[in-house]
Scaffold this motif. Sequence first.
Motif, mmCIF file in Angstrom:
data_model
loop_
_atom_site.group_PDB
_atom_site.id
_atom_site.type_symbol
_atom_site.label_atom_id
_atom_site.label_comp_id
_atom_site.label_asym_id
_atom_site.label_seq_id
_atom_site.Cartn_x
_atom_site.Cartn_y
_atom_site.Cartn_z
ATOM 1 N N LYS B 232 56.683 54.720 34.054
ATOM 2 C CA LYS B 232 56.048 54.238 35.232
ATOM 3 C C LYS B 232 56.797 53.008 35.872
ATOM 4 O O LYS B 232 57.155 52.678 37.057
ATOM 5 N N ILE B 233 57.336 52.113 34.834
ATOM 6 C CA ILE B 233 58.240 51.096 35.272
ATOM 7 C C ILE B 233 59.757 51.716 36.308
ATOM 8 O O ILE B 233 59.847 51.262 37.156
ATOM 9 N N LYS B 234 60.268 52.922 35.612
ATOM 10 C CA LYS B 234 61.366 53.411 36.358
ATOM 11 C C LYS B 234 60.780 53.942 37.745
ATOM 12 O O LYS B 234 61.559 53.708 38.612
ATOM 13 N N GLU B 235 59.661 54.751 37.869
ATOM 14 C CA GLU B 235 59.181 55.322 39.012
ATOM 15 C C GLU B 235 58.667 54.132 39.877
ATOM 16 O O GLU B 235 58.845 54.444 41.294
ATOM 17 N N ASN B 236 58.146 53.349 39.480
ATOM 18 C CA ASN B 236 57.634 52.286 40.658
ATOM 19 C C ASN B 236 58.415 50.875 40.703
ATOM 20 O O ASN B 236 57.499 49.905 40.825
ATOM 21 N N ASN B 237 59.466 50.904 40.469
ATOM 22 C CA ASN B 237 60.180 49.835 40.491
ATOM 23 C C ASN B 237 59.635 48.574 39.660
ATOM 24 O O ASN B 237 59.506 47.483 40.191
ATOM 25 N N GLY B 238 59.267 48.989 38.555
ATOM 26 C CA GLY B 238 58.605 47.906 37.624
ATOM 27 C C GLY B 238 57.297 47.298 37.805
ATOM 28 O O GLY B 238 56.745 46.578 37.104
ATOM 29 N N LYS B 239 56.615 48.020 38.786
ATOM 30 C CA LYS B 239 55.177 47.713 39.078
ATOM 31 C C LYS B 239 54.263 48.823 38.416
ATOM 32 O O LYS B 239 54.235 49.798 39.120
ATOM 33 N N VAL B 240 53.356 48.423 37.670
ATOM 34 C CA VAL B 240 52.638 49.395 36.954
ATOM 35 C C VAL B 240 51.179 48.646 37.017
ATOM 36 O O VAL B 240 50.852 47.561 36.574
ATOM 37 N N ILE B 241 50.292 49.431 37.597
ATOM 38 C CA ILE B 241 48.847 48.926 37.130
ATOM 39 C C ILE B 241 47.994 49.917 36.036
ATOM 40 O O ILE B 241 48.265 51.234 36.095
ATOM 41 N N ILE B 242 47.684 49.397 35.074
ATOM 42 C CA ILE B 242 47.155 50.255 34.105
ATOM 43 C C ILE B 242 45.603 49.706 33.887
ATOM 44 O O ILE B 242 45.099 48.658 34.098
ATOM 45 N N VAL B 243 44.743 50.896 33.801
ATOM 46 C CA VAL B 243 43.159 50.587 33.509
ATOM 47 C C VAL B 243 43.006 51.355 31.832
ATOM 48 O O VAL B 243 43.359 52.349 31.740
ATOM 49 N N ALA B 244 42.509 50.374 31.021
ATOM 50 C CA ALA B 244 42.113 50.785 29.835
ATOM 51 C C ALA B 244 40.574 50.464 29.598
ATOM 52 O O ALA B 244 40.024 49.295 29.845
ATOM 53 N N SER B 245 40.005 51.539 29.013
ATOM 54 C CA SER B 245 38.702 51.218 28.518
ATOM 55 C C SER B 245 38.601 50.296 27.297
ATOM 56 O O SER B 245 39.429 50.348 26.447
ATOM 57 N N GLU B 246 37.529 49.522 27.177
ATOM 58 C CA GLU B 246 37.419 48.413 26.148
ATOM 59 C C GLU B 246 37.373 49.288 24.826
ATOM 60 O O GLU B 246 37.747 48.816 23.593
ATOM 61 N N GLY B 247 36.900 50.689 24.772
ATOM 62 C CA GLY B 247 36.461 51.365 23.634
ATOM 63 C C GLY B 247 37.551 52.276 23.265
ATOM 64 O O GLY B 247 37.201 52.973 22.339
ATOM 65 N N ILE B 248 38.751 52.198 23.492
ATOM 66 C CA ILE B 248 40.044 53.038 23.119
ATOM 67 C C ILE B 248 40.154 52.789 21.557
ATOM 68 O O ILE B 248 40.108 51.658 21.118
ATOM 69 N N LYS B 249 40.449 53.693 20.986
ATOM 70 C CA LYS B 249 40.664 53.734 19.254
ATOM 71 C C LYS B 249 42.205 54.186 18.916
ATOM 72 O O LYS B 249 42.374 55.253 19.802
ATOM 73 N N ILE B 250 42.616 53.570 18.093
ATOM 74 C CA ILE B 250 43.882 54.191 17.431
ATOM 75 C C ILE B 250 43.494 55.381 16.457
ATOM 76 O O ILE B 250 42.350 55.598 16.074
ATOM 77 N N GLU B 251 44.472 55.825 15.939
ATOM 78 C CA GLU B 251 44.265 57.174 14.820
ATOM 79 C C GLU B 251 43.435 57.030 13.658
ATOM 80 O O GLU B 251 42.684 57.743 13.321
ATOM 81 N N ASP B 252 43.484 55.642 13.333
ATOM 82 C CA ASP B 252 42.883 55.269 12.060
ATOM 83 C C ASP B 252 41.248 54.835 12.500
ATOM 84 O O ASP B 252 40.583 54.863 11.388
ATOM 85 N N GLY B 253 41.055 55.202 13.563
ATOM 86 C CA GLY B 253 39.525 54.972 14.064
ATOM 87 C C GLY B 253 39.230 53.492 14.390
ATOM 88 O O GLY B 253 38.366 53.230 14.800
ATOM 89 N N ARG B 254 40.109 52.815 14.231
ATOM 90 C CA ARG B 254 39.970 51.288 14.888
ATOM 91 C C ARG B 254 40.014 51.133 16.334
ATOM 92 O O ARG B 254 40.857 51.629 16.759
ATOM 93 N N TYR B 255 39.106 50.239 16.577
ATOM 94 C CA TYR B 255 39.409 49.948 18.152
ATOM 95 C C TYR B 255 40.554 49.187 18.522
ATOM 96 O O TYR B 255 40.880 48.222 17.404
ATOM 97 N N VAL B 256 41.074 49.423 19.608
ATOM 98 C CA VAL B 256 42.469 48.483 19.976
ATOM 99 C C VAL B 256 42.188 47.109 19.780
ATOM 100 O O VAL B 256 43.032 46.231 19.549
#
Lengths: 434, 434
Positions: B232-256
Motif C-alpha cells: 500500500k505504501i507503494k500504491e498510495n504514495n506512502g499514505k496508508v490507512i489501517i483499521v485493526a480490531s482490538e481483538g486480533i490474535k497471532i498464531e499462538d493464540g495471544r492477542y496482539v
Amino acid sequence: MKICKGAMILGQSGGPTSVINASAAGVFIEALNNENITHVYAASHGIKGILNEEIFDINQEDIKELELLKTTPSSSIGSVRYKLKDYKEDPSEYLRILEVFKKYDIRYFLYNGGNDSMDTCNKISKFFKENSYECYCIGIPKTIDNDLAFTDHTPGFASVAKYIATTIMEAKLDATVYDTPMIIIFEAMGRNAGWCAASAKLAEYKGLGADLIYVPEITFSFDKFWQDVEKKIKENNGKVIIVASEGIKIEDGRYVSELNESRGEKDSFGHAQMGGTASVLASFLRSKTKIKVRSLEPSLIQRSAAHLASKVDVIEAYEAGRFAVKLALNQETDYMVGFKRKPKEIYSIEYIKIPLEDVANAEKKLPLEWILKEESNISDDFISYCLPLIQGDMKAPLEDGLPRFAKLKKILVNGNWRLSVFIIFFSKDIETKG
Amino acid sequence: MKICKGAMILGQSGGPTSVINASAAGVFIEALNNENITHVYAASHGIKGILNEEIFDINQEDIKELELLKTTPSSSIGSVRYKLKDYKEDPSEYLRILEVFKKYDIRYFLYNGGNDSMDTCNKISKFFKENSYECYCIGIPKTIDNDLAFTDHTPGFASVAKYIATTIMEAKLDATVYDTPMIIIFEAMGRNAGWCAASAKLAEYKGLGADLIYVPEITFSFDKFWQDVEKKIKENNGKVIIVASEGIKIEDGRYVSELNESRGEKDSFGHAQMGGTASVLASFLRSKTKIKVRSLEPSLIQRSAAHLASKVDVIEAYEAGRFAVKLALNQETDYMVGFKRKPKEIYSIEYIKIPLEDVANAEKKLPLEWILKEESNISDDFISYCLPLIQGDMKAPLEDGLPRFAKLKKILVNGNWRLSVFIIFFSKDIETKG
C-alpha cells in the motif's frame, strides 16, 4: 486609491482543522464574485504548490462543491509544513515565488495557517514590498491550538472544544457505568498551550466533567499527579476522569510522551511529534494502583471531527476568509485577520487586522490565572470565554447516512488536465464500441 | 390466558452502547402505559441491584427525562458484568432474587445485554419455571460487537459502525493532507468478531476508506501485515490507512495487544481487557519504516458516541424495548427479542423472539466469505448488509451547545430517598433563616 486588478491565490498550511475549508469557501466565493479579481487560484500544499507551480484553477470548480467546503474537514487543497529560509540566507525560493506570481499575475496572496504559516506570509509580504512587486498579502488564522496572539480566538479551536467537551460527557457516562472503580485518561491535542485540554471544563459545567485537567502551561510532576489521582479515587469511589494535554512536560523539559520509548519523531518544523502521553500516564497509574485504567487517544480524530463542528466556528471561519479578501482588495498587506470580542452581553465579534509580524512568532497560552494549579483543574473564567464559541451544530449533509464532503475537481493550471479529459473521452469511445 | 398483574423490572448489563438507554426508554414508556403492570422498576447495576435490593422507582420519573433516554448514551441505571453461578453449584443468589421479586411482586423481568447477559436471563428464567414462580423473562439484545446469533443485527452496533465510518472518512482527509507519507492505524472495538472494524468498509464506499482492515476472524501475521503495508505504501504514495480490531490474535493464540507488556488485565468474565493493539502495530511499523505512524485509539469513545448515533439504530433499540414488554405481557418467557430483515428492496425489519438458550452461548462472527483474506479487506456484501442500518441522525437536543442528556431522579425503593428529601427540606429551611 488606484484599482489593482489581478489574480488571487489561497494556500493552506499547517495541521488540519474542522473549519480550515470553511475559510477557503469564504475566500473562493467572495473572490469569484469580485470583478477586480481576474482569476482565483489555490496552491496545492501551500507554499510548496507555488514553488512547484502546482496550482488549481478555482474558476472551474462548481459553486455547489465550494459551498460544501464549509462542512468538509481538513485542507481540501492540500496543506504543508514548510519553513522558508531567510531571504538573506537563500533568496532562490523568494525569486521563484515572484516568478510564478508574475506568470499568473497574482496580486492577492492569502495564506491560511497558524504561527509558522503567518511567519511565511510575513516573509513573502516583506519580500514583495522590498522588490516593489504589487501584491497584497493577508493571513487567515487557523489552529486548533488557539495559540495565535492578538486575536480573541482562532478558527478551528471551538470545534475541537465542542468535540472534547461532548466526548468527555459521553465518556464519563460510559466510564462510570459500573459500580467498580475505573480511571480514564483522555489525551487532548495541544503542543504548548492547554486550550484544547481546558475544554473539558465545559463538560464539568454540564455536570459530566473531568476530575483532573493537566495543561502544558504547568510543569508536570508525577508525584503531584499520583497525589491528585489518589485523592479523587477516595472522593469519587474510584472513578476518575483525567484529561491531559499531549504537550505536558516534566521538570527537565522532556515531554511526558517522550518517556514512551517507541516514539521520538519530529515534524519538519523541528517540533516533537506528540501523542502517547495518555499511554505513559496510564502505565504509570497501573504501577501505582490495581484499578483498571483506560487511555483514550483519539489523536487527529479530534481536530477533524467536522461531524461535531461548532456552528459559530464554521461561520466565523467562513467570514474570516471573506474578510481577508476584503482587506486585500482594500490594498492592505502584511496583516492577519483577527477576532475582537465585543463587550456585550450577547456574544458577537468584530473582524480586525493584526500586523503579521506581531502574530508570527508570538504564542498565546492559557492565562495562568485560569489554571487552578493546586486542584489540577481550570477556573470558571474558561467557561465564560469558551461557551459562546461552541454554540450550534453545522455539519455536512448526509448521503447514504454518511457525510457528503466537497469533491473538488482540482484542475491544475499547467495544462495536465487537458490530457486527462482527452483520456476520458477516449476510454468512453472504446466502451461504446465494445 | 389468565391475566397476570404485577410489577416489571429492567436491568442493564454488559458494556455500554449509544442506544442501550433507548431500549430502556421503550421499556419504561410502554410499561408505564400498561394497566397490567402495577409498577415499573429498574435494577441498579443489573442483577447486582436485585441481589442488593438497590432498585429505582421508575413511576416517579418525569416522562420528559425518560424520553431523553433515547438519545443518552451508556446505561443510565447502571450496568454490571456479573456471572451467576450455576444453580446446582450455589442456589443462594437465585433464592435471593426470588425473595426480592416476591417482595415487590415482580412478574416481568427484562434484561438488556449481550451474550453473557442473555445467559443470566436464561438461568433466572429456568429457575423461576422450576420453582413455579410466575415471572416472564425476556432478554433485549445489546452489543456494539454485533455478535449475538439468530438476529440480523444487534442494537448498538449500527451507531458504532456509523461512528467508525464517519471518523475514518474524516481521518483520511486529515491524514492525506500533506504530500508526505503517513500511516494511520485506527483501533476498532470488537473482542472476537470483526463487525466494528469491518464498518470502515462503508467509508471506502464513499471514496474515503481504509486501505487495510484486520479482523479477529483471521489469525494475524506480522509478516503478512508488513507485506500488505509495504504494498500500500507503494500504491498510495506512502499514505496508508489501517483499521485493526482490538481483538486480533497471532498464531499462538495471544492477542496482539498482549504483546504490549504494560497490559494484561482481565474483566470479571475472565475476558482479556482489550486496547493497545494499534500501539503494538504502530511500534512494529516504526521498526520497519521511517514513515510517520500515528495510532488512533478512541477506545470507549466509539461505543458511547451518541452524538453520531444512527437514527435507525435508536428507533430499533427503542422498539426492541417496547416489543420485549409486549412479549412479556403475552406471557412469553425465556426469549430474546431479535431482528429479522424482510426480503424487500427497501430495508425493514420484523421483531421476532429467539429462545434465550440458543442465543446465550452462541457467537455470530463476520461471515468468512465476506473477508477478503488476501487483500486484508472486506467484501462489498458488508456494505449491502450494513448501509441500511446507519441511516439518519438522531441525537440529544443541545443545551449550551452541548448534549442535554437524561437526568433521572433514581429514587431507591427501599426508603432511603425519604431521608434525602427530608435533608433537602431541612437545608432549605436553614437557608431561608440565614
